[in-house]
Design a protein around this motif. Structure first.
Motif, PDB file in Angstrom:
ATOM      1  N   THR A  44     -14.696   4.995  -2.073  1.00 49.10           N
ATOM      2  CA  THR A  44     -13.479   5.556  -2.356  1.00 49.10           C
ATOM      3  C   THR A  44     -13.246   6.922  -1.550  1.00 49.10           C
ATOM      4  O   THR A  44     -12.068   7.352  -1.573  1.00 49.10           O
ATOM      5  N   ALA A  45     -14.225   7.476  -1.220  1.00 43.41           N
ATOM      6  CA  ALA A  45     -14.099   8.776  -0.679  1.00 43.41           C
ATOM      7  C   ALA A  45     -13.535   8.427   0.636  1.00 43.41           C
ATOM      8  O   ALA A  45     -13.127   9.441   1.292  1.00 43.41           O
ATOM      9  N   VAL A  46     -13.424   7.408   1.187  1.00 39.92           N
ATOM     10  CA  VAL A  46     -12.965   6.855   2.568  1.00 39.92           C
ATOM     11  C   VAL A  46     -11.562   6.409   2.307  1.00 39.92           C
ATOM     12  O   VAL A  46     -10.659   7.017   2.986  1.00 39.92           O
ATOM     13  N   THR A  47     -11.633   5.525   1.338  1.00 38.84           N
ATOM     14  CA  THR A  47     -10.026   4.966   1.085  1.00 38.84           C
ATOM     15  C   THR A  47      -9.227   5.845   0.508  1.00 38.84           C
ATOM     16  O   THR A  47      -7.958   5.657   0.425  1.00 38.84           O
ATOM     17  N   ASN A  48      -9.625   6.762  -0.284  1.00 35.33           N
ATOM     18  CA  ASN A  48      -8.972   7.882  -0.826  1.00 35.33           C
ATOM     19  C   ASN A  48      -9.521   9.275  -0.488  1.00 35.33           C
ATOM     20  O   ASN A  48     -10.286   9.741  -1.224  1.00 35.33           O
TER      21      ASN A  48
ATOM     22  N   ALA B 251      -2.853   7.964   3.142  1.00 32.28           N
ATOM     23  CA  ALA B 251      -3.315   9.038   4.026  1.00 32.28           C
ATOM     24  C   ALA B 251      -4.527   8.442   4.517  1.00 32.28           C
ATOM     25  O   ALA B 251      -5.372   9.339   5.081  1.00 32.28           O
ATOM     26  N   ALA B 252      -5.223   7.285   4.238  1.00 27.38           N
ATOM     27  CA  ALA B 252      -6.460   6.976   4.684  1.00 27.38           C
ATOM     28  C   ALA B 252      -6.609   6.772   6.200  1.00 27.38           C
ATOM     29  O   ALA B 252      -5.629   6.385   6.745  1.00 27.38           O
TER      30      ALA B 252
ATOM     31  N   PRO C  87      -7.467   4.370   8.640  1.00 29.35           N
ATOM     32  CA  PRO C  87      -7.255   2.990   8.580  1.00 29.35           C
ATOM     33  C   PRO C  87      -8.454   2.333   9.468  1.00 29.35           C
ATOM     34  O   PRO C  87      -9.007   1.222   8.658  1.00 29.35           O
ATOM     35  N   TYR C  88      -9.133   2.868  10.223  1.00 32.09           N
ATOM     36  CA  TYR C  88     -10.235   2.376  10.862  1.00 32.09           C
ATOM     37  C   TYR C  88     -11.435   2.340   9.958  1.00 32.09           C
ATOM     38  O   TYR C  88     -12.118   1.364   9.973  1.00 32.09           O
ATOM     39  N   LEU C  89     -11.704   3.605   9.546  1.00 31.23           N
ATOM     40  CA  LEU C  89     -12.859   3.528   8.443  1.00 31.23           C
ATOM     41  C   LEU C  89     -12.623   2.695   7.320  1.00 31.23           C
ATOM     42  O   LEU C  89     -13.579   2.257   6.789  1.00 31.23           O
ATOM     43  N   ALA C  90     -11.421   2.845   6.736  1.00 31.44           N
ATOM     44  CA  ALA C  90     -11.115   2.399   5.541  1.00 31.44           C
ATOM     45  C   ALA C  90     -11.333   0.791   5.633  1.00 31.44           C
ATOM     46  O   ALA C  90     -11.942   0.026   4.803  1.00 31.44           O
ATOM     47  N   PHE C  91     -10.624   0.198   6.444  1.00 26.22           N
ATOM     48  CA  PHE C  91     -11.123  -1.476   6.691  1.00 26.22           C
ATOM     49  C   PHE C  91     -12.158  -1.671   7.235  1.00 26.22           C
ATOM     50  O   PHE C  91     -12.536  -2.878   6.965  1.00 26.22           O
ATOM     51  N   SER C  92     -12.961  -0.919   7.807  1.00 25.28           N
ATOM     52  CA  SER C  92     -14.536  -1.215   8.000  1.00 25.28           C
ATOM     53  C   SER C  92     -15.128  -1.245   6.891  1.00 25.28           C
ATOM     54  O   SER C  92     -16.074  -2.341   6.514  1.00 25.28           O
ATOM     55  N   LEU C  93     -14.999  -0.361   5.761  1.00 24.35           N
ATOM     56  CA  LEU C  93     -15.858  -0.403   4.472  1.00 24.35           C
ATOM     57  C   LEU C  93     -15.198  -1.471   3.861  1.00 24.35           C
ATOM     58  O   LEU C  93     -16.174  -2.151   2.913  1.00 24.35           O
ATOM     59  N   LEU C  94     -13.893  -1.996   3.737  1.00 21.02           N
ATOM     60  CA  LEU C  94     -13.517  -3.064   3.023  1.00 21.02           C
ATOM     61  C   LEU C  94     -14.321  -4.364   3.410  1.00 21.02           C
ATOM     62  O   LEU C  94     -14.470  -5.136   2.697  1.00 21.02           O
TER      63      LEU C  94
END
Length: 445
Positions: free
Chosen positions: A284-288, A341-342, A344-351
């Protein structure tokens, strides 16, 4: 690749393009740009363009400053808002080390690495984002508050309203850039809008989101208003999320689809959801990623606060949407926690990494949440085993710090930089004396 390069060089000459912007993204998700002349493009394809990465958030350490921006010819597009005077194009870049290796701190490379791991298991990862944002009359505050462009609500049709012209212009511009739009409409909050991009592979989607934010900002300037992707700009009104539909394909087949499964969801789909739920708090620290993100998560107004899943349950963190019977290719899951505001590259990687972990480890999917999770009592939620998402950026960073999954997926340099950057955000926020404190306490204490 040679054909794509030839197409770019030919188009630049035929269209009279005067400037080519090379785009890349820092670790926080801010778009960066360096412009080159047409004569430099062929050399940029062959050798890249040298830049000082130490001045860019999290990209390099000071003792390894020089990096190379290598343009991806597949991302070439003419920028429509530049018009016919000095036509300008853009290409996204991969960031390389001086010896030509992918830079470990390049967010685009982080996603490429994770997609490669999925590909090794036979999976292609597709995403479809629903992007919310606010239109304000100005970035300046009036009586300490932003002023939205209208007071309309969900799906409202506002004759002559700013948002209609804005969305029409934005959608047309996105289509001109090769970005397909599925829906656009007014959202719940005053001045709040949503534009949904059609599904694509995750790397293309991440590039599209970065382009989308620029288009929305440019159109807003053109129309004399201001667009913000701040997660929660208005107290008492909904925050801006980026609900994202996720699916895995094996060849031409949707790996989430099983005709005989509950909700026609396959075992792989169930394990993927279980992975999302298991690892949601630590990613969540990356997606938010901002202090303000947690005002959205815990401010009510339909943002998910608890780690649950459900079929068509909009209070759940992960939702299995309805789709047309027999349309197996549309089987998907929707992650509702991420905000607009995430990075997207890092958030998609973690999802993706969380979902793949669920598949690899055979995670069991818990029982679905059939009722409205928001209206349960704390005791009821505890009895059902529903965990909460982090209540603050401070808590989210603490959970991320202990996560092997996040450290492995982001890589040591990005992982450490995100921790450092977010700890600073929290430290600076904690030192503030807010208007709320002054109004509540100054006269009575």
């Amino acid at each position: 690749m040679d054909k794509q390069r030839d197409f770019v060089l030919r188009t630049i000459e035929e269209r009279g393009v005067k400037f080519i912007r090379l785009w890349f993204t820092d670790v926080v998700g801010t778009l960066k740009s360096v412009a080159i002349a047409p004569a430099e493009v062929e050399g940029a394809f062959n050798e890249g363009i040298g830049i000082d990465g130490s001045a860019i958030e999290g990209l390099t350490r000071s003792f390894e400053a020089d990096v190379i921006a290598q343009p991806d010819p597949a991302t070439f597009q003419i920028l429509p808002w530049r018009g016919t005077v000095d036509p300008t194009a853009r290409m996204f870049c991969d960031i390389l080390t001086p010896d030509g290796q992918p830079a470990v701190a390049d967010p685009r490379n982080v996603l490429k690495r994770t997609l490669a791991k999925a590909a090794d298991r036979g999976f292609t990862f597709y995403t479809h984002p629903e992007i919310e944002f606010y239109l304000l009359k100005s970035p300046k505050l009036k009586k300490g508050r932003p002023v939205p462009v209208d007071s309309a609500g969900y799906f409202d049709n506002v004759p002559g309203g700013t948002a209609h012209d804005f969305r029409r212009r934005s959608v047309r511009m996105l289509e001109d850039l090769g970005i397909s739009v599925e829906f656009s409409h007014h959202e719940v909050g005053p001045g709040q809008n949503e534009i949904d991009l059609r599904y694509a592979d995750a790397l293309t989607t991440a590039d599209n989101i970065m382009t989308f934010r620029t288009v929305v900002k440019e159109v807003a300037i053109e129309q004399g208003v201001y667009a913000t992707f701040m997660p929660k700009p208005l107290a008492g009104h909904p925050g801006s999320g980026m609900h994202t539909h996720l699916s895995l394909f094996e060849g031409d087949g949707n790996a989430f689809y099983e005709p005989s499964g509950e909700y026609q969801l396959s075992k792989i789909g169930r394990q993927f959801i279980a992975g999302l739920l298991t690892h949601a708090p630590e990613i969540t620290a990356v997606t938010n990623q901002f202090v303000n993100s947690y005002k959205r998560i815990w401010g009510g107004d339909e943002a998910p606060s608890y780690v649950t899943w459900g079929h068509n349950n909009r209070s759940a963190l992960v939702r299995v949407p309805l789709y047309k019977p027999g349309k197996g290719t549309s089987a998907r899951v929707e992650y509702r926690g991420m905000d607009s505001a995430a990075n997207p590259y890092l958030a998609f990687s973690l999802l993706l990494a969380a979902g793949l972990k669920g598949i690899e480890e055979g995670y069991e999917l818990p029982s679905e949440a059939e009722n409205d999770v928001w209206h349960m009592t704390d005791a009821e939620r505890r009895a059902l085993g529903y965990r909460s998402l982090p209540s603050s950026l401070d808590r989210a960073v603490s959970l991320m710090e202990e996560s092997e999954l996040v450290a492995e997926t982001l890589g040591e340099q990005v992982f450490n930089y995100v921790l450092l950057n977010k700890r600073k955000d929290w430290h600076d926020y904690r030192a503030q004396v807010t208007q709320y404190e002054l109004e509540s306490n100054l006269e009575i204490l």
